[in-house]
Design a protein around this motif. Structure first.
Motif, mmCIF file in Angstrom:
data_model
loop_
_atom_site.group_PDB
_atom_site.id
_atom_site.type_symbol
_atom_site.label_atom_id
_atom_site.label_comp_id
_atom_site.label_asym_id
_atom_site.label_seq_id
_atom_site.Cartn_x
_atom_site.Cartn_y
_atom_site.Cartn_z
ATOM 1 N N THR A 130 42.788 40.383 35.114
ATOM 2 C CA THR A 130 43.112 41.560 35.924
ATOM 3 C C THR A 130 44.175 41.295 36.969
ATOM 4 O O THR A 130 44.735 42.232 37.542
ATOM 5 C CB THR A 130 41.855 42.077 36.637
ATOM 6 N N LYS A 173 43.614 40.318 39.802
ATOM 7 C CA LYS A 173 43.039 40.669 41.097
ATOM 8 C C LYS A 173 42.389 39.442 41.735
ATOM 9 O O LYS A 173 41.988 38.506 41.044
ATOM 10 C CB LYS A 173 41.982 41.764 40.935
ATOM 11 N N THR A 223 36.893 48.378 35.270
ATOM 12 C CA THR A 223 37.692 49.388 35.963
ATOM 13 C C THR A 223 37.089 50.787 35.923
ATOM 14 O O THR A 223 37.411 51.619 36.764
ATOM 15 C CB THR A 223 39.112 49.445 35.376
ATOM 16 N N THR A 224 36.232 51.071 34.931
ATOM 17 C CA THR A 224 35.611 52.400 34.842
ATOM 18 C C THR A 224 34.112 52.253 34.608
ATOM 19 O O THR A 224 33.656 51.260 34.019
ATOM 20 C CB THR A 224 36.207 53.235 33.693
#
Length: 429
Positions: free
Chosen positions: A301, A303, A402-403
């Motif tokens: 990701t 992140k 993410t979802t």
């Protein structure tokens, strides 16, 4: 005759008009297949009387100052063309547009307009080569090694399919007829539905890139039925009790098993992917407001996440690694050892696996410990954290989902477990 004879043809240099009394162009002449031939100018002209037709070189004449330059360039053209020819698939070796593109490239007169002449396999192979050699400057466009390996596997299957079926595969042939034929080909090889789906996904990705690059104009692959097929695999999670059983197991008799188990537990208590939890060091440990946390830069990701260090990780570090973390271990070894550890921990439930192979659904009973792998740690964290009533948004912040849809598809919760969790909500009190 001083000619190079590759397996598929013969290279010669000859004069365009050997009987002329004036200068005539020196031609590159390549004959291949059954009567096929390409002829291109080398950029040099010479009087026929100075040309040695037997050796296909400029004669040793004192009045020709650049004889060595010309002969050297002819040798270079021949060598480079032969080398590039050896890299081509058989269909491309018979494609005049591909051969012309190679020659133009050697002569330094290649234009962007020549790119669309590449066949599917030429484009696919060059696409892989570019990414493997890191020729793309933008890091955002680079593929990771796993993705490159997946593309190469798909291309290999396509080449086998093309050879076996004499399909003449090229961009314009990739349509629904090809789709059904290729899926059938893979089913006959008894590949699982998910494996077939991954190959279809890679083909679509390659076609999209070729279309964006202006190489492909065939859009039949965008048909709504030309899609990835898949089925949910039999994935497991370990219950909180099974995690405790792994943690409490004495493995001092086998340090490899012990280290694999400890790395797996770090994966569980951090909820990270194996690429992120395998190989953590003291450099990843930070202190915020008196609390020690892991600072992890997630490879997938991109992140950065901060995860509290669980008491059991602290205990593992203190008791077995002198306050340090276990050293990184090859993923394959962790997968091998953690199954043996799971068996020793008596994680013996029988799981019924369902998989579509060769177009048929097959069911097989398998020991749960045989299904434990590096990814089980992360899945177990997400599932157990959900059952412990940790807010989903917090779990996702750590796991990188993410979802919520993606998250709920990922966790392994039975209808009964979900019902018990719902029963504890305020609504049912």
């Amino acid at each position: 005759m001083s000619s190079v004879q590759p397996t598929s043809g013969t290279i010669k240099f000859r004069l365009k008009q050997p009987k002329e009394q004036k200068e005539t162009p020196i031609l590159f002449d390549y004959s291949f297949g059954r009567g096929n031939r390409i002829k291109y100018s080398t950029g040099f002209k010479i009087l026929p009387k100075f040309w040695d037709n037997g050796n296909q070189r400029v004669r040793s004449v004192s009045t020709i100052n650049n004889r060595e330059e010309i002969n050297s360039r002819l040798s270079e053209i021949k060598s480079k063309f032969t080398k590039e020819l050896s890299k081509l698939e058989e269909p491309d070796k018979q494609n005049k547009l591909v051969l012309k593109s190679i020659y133009d490239d050697i002569m330094g007169r290649k234009e962007e307009s020549s790119l669309p002449h590449f066949t599917f396999f030429t484009y696919a192979d060059r696409f892989i080569k570019i990414h493997e050699t890191n020729l793309i400057s933008s890091s955002a466009m680079k593929l990771n090694l796993i993705t490159i390996r997946a593309y190469k596997q798909t291309i290999k299957q396509l080449k086998d399919f093309n050879k076996e079926n004499h399909f003449g595969l090229d961009f314009d042939k990739i349509d629904m007829t090809f789709y059904y034929s290729f899926v059938s080909f893979l089913e006959e090889k008894e590949y699982s539905l998910n494996t077939i789906g991954k190959h279809i996904k890679n083909i679509i990705a390659l076609m999209n890139r070729a279309t964006e690059d202006g190489i492909n104009t065939n859009l039949k692959y965008k048909h709504r039925d030309f899609r990835r097929v898949s089925e949910r695999t039999t994935s497991i999670y370990l219950t909180a009790q099974e995690i405790d059983d792994l943690y409490s197991l004495d493995l001092s008799f086998n340090k490899d098993w012990e280290r694999a188990r400890d790395i797996f537990l770090i994966g569980y208590f951090t909820g990270q992917r194996v690429s992120d939890y395998n190989g953590l060091t003291q450099k990843n440990i930070k202190t915020f407001e008196g609390r020690k946390v892991f600072e992890i830069h997630q490879k997938k990701t991109k992140k950065t996440v901060y995860i509290p260090i669980h008491p059991k990780i602290k205990s593992i570090m203190k008791e077995r690694y002198n306050g340090d973390l276990p050293k990184k271990m090859a993923d394959q070894q962790i997968n091998e050892y953690i199954k043996k550890v799971g068996r020793k921990a008596k994680i013996k439930d029988i799981v019924i696996t369902k998989k579509t192979i060769g177009g048929n659904v097959k069911e097989d009973p398998i020991n749960k410990y045989d299904l434990i792998g590096t990814h089980t740690a992360r899945r177990s964290f997400c599932t157990n954290a959900y059952l412990s009533k940790m807010p989903v948004i917090d779990i996702m912040a750590l796991s990188g989902h993410t979802t919520e849809k993606e998250f709920y598809n990922y966790i392994k919760v039975t209808p009964q477990e979900r019902a018990v969790k719902i029963a504890d909500s305020a609504f049912f009190q």
